[in-house]
Motif scaffolding. Structure first.
Motif, PDB file in Angstrom:
ATOM      1  N   ARG A  67       0.740  -1.135  -0.022  1.00  0.00           N
ATOM      2  CA  ARG A  67      -0.065  -0.008   0.045  1.00  0.00           C
ATOM      3  C   ARG A  67       0.800   1.219  -0.057  1.00  0.00           C
ATOM      4  NH1 ARG A  67      -5.154  -1.523   4.015  1.00  0.00           N
ATOM      5  NH2 ARG A  67      -5.492  -3.509   2.930  1.00  0.00           N
ATOM      6  N   VAL A  68       1.605   1.389  -1.067  1.00  0.00           N
ATOM      7  CA  VAL A  68       2.765   2.521  -1.054  1.00  0.00           C
ATOM      8  C   VAL A  68       1.955   3.603  -1.878  1.00  0.00           C
ATOM      9  CG1 VAL A  68       4.713   1.331  -1.105  1.00  0.00           C
ATOM     10  CG2 VAL A  68       3.545   1.687  -3.416  1.00  0.00           C
ATOM     11  N   PHE A  69       1.942   4.837  -1.786  1.00  0.00           N
ATOM     12  CA  PHE A  69       1.413   5.980  -2.314  1.00  0.00           C
ATOM     13  C   PHE A  69       1.866   5.965  -3.943  1.00  0.00           C
ATOM     14  CE2 PHE A  69       1.707   7.292   1.906  1.00  0.00           C
ATOM     15  CZ  PHE A  69       0.240   7.116   2.184  1.00  0.00           C
ATOM     16  N   SER A  70       1.199   5.194  -4.901  1.00  0.00           N
ATOM     17  CA  SER A  70       1.879   4.636  -6.031  1.00  0.00           C
ATOM     18  C   SER A  70       2.144   6.197  -7.000  1.00  0.00           C
ATOM     19  CB  SER A  70       0.717   3.849  -6.743  1.00  0.00           C
ATOM     20  OG  SER A  70      -0.354   4.605  -7.115  1.00  0.00           O
ATOM     21  N   GLN A  71       1.326   7.266  -6.752  1.00  0.00           N
ATOM     22  CA  GLN A  71       1.777   8.293  -7.666  1.00  0.00           C
ATOM     23  C   GLN A  71       2.899   9.132  -7.088  1.00  0.00           C
ATOM     24  OE1 GLN A  71      -0.069   8.706 -10.594  1.00  0.00           O
ATOM     25  NE2 GLN A  71      -0.865   6.801 -10.103  1.00  0.00           N
ATOM     26  N   LEU A  72       3.058   8.990  -5.809  1.00  0.00           N
ATOM     27  CA  LEU A  72       4.011   9.694  -5.308  1.00  0.00           C
ATOM     28  C   LEU A  72       5.647   9.107  -5.422  1.00  0.00           C
ATOM     29  CD1 LEU A  72       2.573  10.893  -1.762  1.00  0.00           C
ATOM     30  CD2 LEU A  72       2.501  12.123  -3.914  1.00  0.00           C
ATOM     31  N   GLY A 120       4.677   3.668  -7.750  1.00  0.00           N
ATOM     32  CA  GLY A 120       3.832   2.616  -8.449  1.00  0.00           C
ATOM     33  C   GLY A 120       4.556   1.829  -9.732  1.00  0.00           C
ATOM     34  N   THR A 121       5.768   2.531  -9.848  1.00  0.00           N
ATOM     35  CA  THR A 121       6.547   2.020 -11.049  1.00  0.00           C
ATOM     36  C   THR A 121       7.722   0.833 -10.370  1.00  0.00           C
ATOM     37  OG1 THR A 121       8.152   3.570 -11.207  1.00  0.00           O
ATOM     38  CG2 THR A 121       6.284   3.868 -12.351  1.00  0.00           C
ATOM     39  N   LEU A 122       7.916   0.866  -9.151  1.00  0.00           N
ATOM     40  CA  LEU A 122       8.790   0.001  -8.731  1.00  0.00           C
ATOM     41  C   LEU A 122       8.423  -1.571  -8.593  1.00  0.00           C
ATOM     42  CD1 LEU A 122       9.357   1.875  -5.390  1.00  0.00           C
ATOM     43  CD2 LEU A 122      10.780   1.940  -7.318  1.00  0.00           C
ATOM     44  N   SER A 123       9.296  -2.473  -8.661  1.00  0.00           N
ATOM     45  CA  SER A 123       8.992  -3.855  -8.652  1.00  0.00           C
ATOM     46  C   SER A 123       8.442  -4.274  -7.080  1.00  0.00           C
ATOM     47  CB  SER A 123      10.147  -4.645  -8.597  1.00  0.00           C
ATOM     48  OG  SER A 123      11.148  -4.522  -7.548  1.00  0.00           O
ATOM     49  N   GLY A 124       7.674  -5.356  -6.995  1.00  0.00           N
ATOM     50  CA  GLY A 124       7.162  -5.651  -5.854  1.00  0.00           C
ATOM     51  C   GLY A 124       8.211  -5.843  -4.390  1.00  0.00           C
ATOM     52  N   GLY A 125       9.387  -6.294  -5.058  1.00  0.00           N
ATOM     53  CA  GLY A 125      10.327  -6.367  -3.738  1.00  0.00           C
ATOM     54  C   GLY A 125      10.509  -4.953  -3.399  1.00  0.00           C
ATOM     55  N   GLU A 126      10.761  -3.937  -4.455  1.00  0.00           N
ATOM     56  CA  GLU A 126      11.258  -2.502  -4.040  1.00  0.00           C
ATOM     57  C   GLU A 126       9.880  -1.931  -3.357  1.00  0.00           C
ATOM     58  OE1 GLU A 126      14.124  -2.008  -7.972  1.00  0.00           O
ATOM     59  OE2 GLU A 126      12.072  -1.693  -7.860  1.00  0.00           O
ATOM     60  N   GLN A 127       8.711  -2.256  -3.739  1.00  0.00           N
ATOM     61  CA  GLN A 127       7.741  -1.461  -2.952  1.00  0.00           C
ATOM     62  C   GLN A 127       7.793  -2.146  -1.446  1.00  0.00           C
ATOM     63  OE1 GLN A 127       3.966  -1.950  -4.900  1.00  0.00           O
ATOM     64  NE2 GLN A 127       4.684  -0.873  -6.900  1.00  0.00           N
ATOM     65  N   GLY A 183       3.385 -12.398  -2.768  1.00  0.00           N
ATOM     66  CA  GLY A 183       3.884 -12.225  -4.178  1.00  0.00           C
ATOM     67  C   GLY A 183       5.379 -11.927  -4.564  1.00  0.00           C
ATOM     68  N   LEU A 184       6.196 -12.183  -3.755  1.00  0.00           N
ATOM     69  CA  LEU A 184       7.695 -11.948  -4.176  1.00  0.00           C
ATOM     70  C   LEU A 184       8.258 -13.332  -4.431  1.00  0.00           C
ATOM     71  CD1 LEU A 184       8.484  -9.430  -1.257  1.00  0.00           C
ATOM     72  CD2 LEU A 184       7.784  -9.031  -3.434  1.00  0.00           C
ATOM     73  N   SER A 185       9.333 -13.066  -5.296  1.00  0.00           N
ATOM     74  CA  SER A 185      10.206 -14.309  -5.730  1.00  0.00           C
ATOM     75  C   SER A 185      10.730 -14.955  -4.354  1.00  0.00           C
ATOM     76  CB  SER A 185      11.151 -14.076  -6.700  1.00  0.00           C
ATOM     77  OG  SER A 185      11.861 -13.179  -6.156  1.00  0.00           O
ATOM     78  N   PRO A 186      11.267 -16.196  -4.570  1.00  0.00           N
ATOM     79  CA  PRO A 186      12.207 -16.741  -3.527  1.00  0.00           C
ATOM     80  C   PRO A 186      13.360 -15.950  -2.999  1.00  0.00           C
ATOM     81  CG  PRO A 186      11.024 -18.506  -4.681  1.00  0.00           C
ATOM     82  CD  PRO A 186      11.043 -17.375  -5.459  1.00  0.00           C
ATOM     83  N   LEU A 187      13.878 -15.390  -4.093  1.00  0.00           N
ATOM     84  CA  LEU A 187      15.150 -14.687  -3.939  1.00  0.00           C
ATOM     85  C   LEU A 187      14.900 -13.216  -3.005  1.00  0.00           C
ATOM     86  CD1 LEU A 187      18.201 -14.607  -4.688  1.00  0.00           C
ATOM     87  CD2 LEU A 187      17.741 -13.338  -6.805  1.00  0.00           C
ATOM     88  N   LEU A 188      13.729 -12.419  -3.595  1.00  0.00           N
ATOM     89  CA  LEU A 188      13.555 -11.358  -2.936  1.00  0.00           C
ATOM     90  C   LEU A 188      12.716 -11.655  -1.474  1.00  0.00           C
ATOM     91  CD1 LEU A 188      11.609  -9.493  -5.691  1.00  0.00           C
ATOM     92  CD2 LEU A 188      13.615  -8.654  -4.544  1.00  0.00           C
ATOM     93  N   VAL A 189      12.211 -12.790  -1.376  1.00  0.00           N
ATOM     94  CA  VAL A 189      11.862 -13.182   0.036  1.00  0.00           C
ATOM     95  C   VAL A 189      13.088 -12.948   0.870  1.00  0.00           C
ATOM     96  CG1 VAL A 189      10.778 -14.945   1.323  1.00  0.00           C
ATOM     97  CG2 VAL A 189       9.623 -14.191  -0.759  1.00  0.00           C
ATOM     98  N   LYS A 190      13.842 -13.688   0.466  1.00  0.00           N
ATOM     99  CA  LYS A 190      15.325 -14.084   1.449  1.00  0.00           C
ATOM    100  C   LYS A 190      15.763 -12.463   1.707  1.00  0.00           C
ATOM    101  CE  LYS A 190      16.843 -18.643  -0.016  1.00  0.00           C
ATOM    102  NZ  LYS A 190      17.837 -19.423  -0.739  1.00  0.00           N
ATOM    103  N   GLU A 191      15.635 -11.772   0.672  1.00  0.00           N
ATOM    104  CA  GLU A 191      16.253 -10.267   0.911  1.00  0.00           C
ATOM    105  C   GLU A 191      15.394  -9.297   2.000  1.00  0.00           C
ATOM    106  OE1 GLU A 191      17.787  -6.513  -1.841  1.00  0.00           O
ATOM    107  OE2 GLU A 191      16.750  -8.356  -2.696  1.00  0.00           O
ATOM    108  N   ILE A 192      14.077  -9.576   1.710  1.00  0.00           N
ATOM    109  CA  ILE A 192      13.306  -8.848   2.539  1.00  0.00           C
ATOM    110  C   ILE A 192      13.383  -9.434   4.084  1.00  0.00           C
ATOM    111  CG2 ILE A 192      10.756  -8.574   3.423  1.00  0.00           C
ATOM    112  CD1 ILE A 192      11.722  -6.790   1.107  1.00  0.00           C
TER     113      ILE A 192
END
Length: 238
Positions: free
Chosen positions: A89-94, A137-144, A168-177
């Motif tokens: 729930r990021v502010f996608s337009q900001l 809103g243009t970031l990837s799911g992991g970046e968001q 909703g994140l890939s296994p690699l991004l899950v590990k990073e988070i």
């Protein structure tokens, strides 16, 4: 360890439907505590009650000596309890930087302190620095997800509530988070983690509670629960 959050005999309803049934648990200062369970178990409902988005039908919630069960959400944030919501729930337009600034909206310690903390967020999450002028809103799911965590940290919380950060994140991004969560905790942040990925949650948590149909069915040391036969069959797929 001092007890930071205490939930006692909590009951939460959606109209005539009772979603949470008389649950009690606590989080000590400096811990990572996780609530695990299947979809519909009541994990997010519990988080919403703690953060002031839902009012309990019965029971109490105390945070650092303050009764917050009936408190408004913005006042709870000011006490030092910040939530990273399910779905980010990021502010996608900001921009990234504007999102981080929004995280500090309850603070009253001045622009210089806010700017200093933003630099700390960028140092911790360098990918956000690279994209600080980019629309969220243009970031990837992991970046968001990183941005949602950074935004919560900008409120200078004493405790972080994380609701399904791996969704909703890939296994690699899950590990990073999850590494970010561990790093934040090592720096002194207390964490309450709601997570459907029970394996990852139990790997990083100190203690765990298993929610099932709105009730706590099991609790204990996270590593011990990870080796429990019932938990392994129901939540770890082995």
């Amino acid at each position: 360890m001092a007890q930071m959050l205490s939930v006692d005999h909590l009951n939460v309803c959606y109209g005539a439907i009772q979603a949470i049934r008389d649950i009690s648990f606590h989080v000590n200062e400096g811990e990572i505590v996780t609530l695990i369970g299947a979809n519909g178990a009541g994990k997010t409902t519990t988080m919403h009650a703690i953060s002031g988005l839902l009012k309990p039908k019965a029971g109490t919630i105390d945070f650092m000596g303050n009764r917050i069960s009936e408190m408004e959400a913005h006042k709870i944030i000011r006490l030092g309890l910040a939530q990273v919501p399910e779905g980010r729930r990021v502010f996608s337009q900001l921009s990234v930087q504007e999102n981080l600034t929004m995280g500090a909206f309850t603070r009253k310690d001045g622009a210089a302190a806010v700017a200093q903390d933003m630099e700390r967020i960028y140092d911790r999450l360098p990918r956000l620095r690279e994209r600080r002028h980019q629309a969220a809103g243009t970031l990837s799911g992991g970046e968001q997800q990183m941005l949602a965590i950074g935004r919560a940290l900008m409120s200078k919380p004493k405790m972080l509530l994380l609701d399904e950060p791996s969704m909703g994140l890939s296994p690699l991004l899950v590990k990073e988070i999850f590494k970010i969560i561990q790093d934040v905790n090592r720096d002194g942040m207390t964490v309450l983690l709601v997570e459907q990925n029970a394996k990852m949650a139990l790997e990083i948590a100190n203690r765990a509670y298993v929610l099932e149909t709105g009730m706590i069915k099991m609790e204990g040391d996270a590593k011990e629960l990870a080796n429990d036969i019932e938990v392994r069959k129901a939540y770890l797929g082995c």
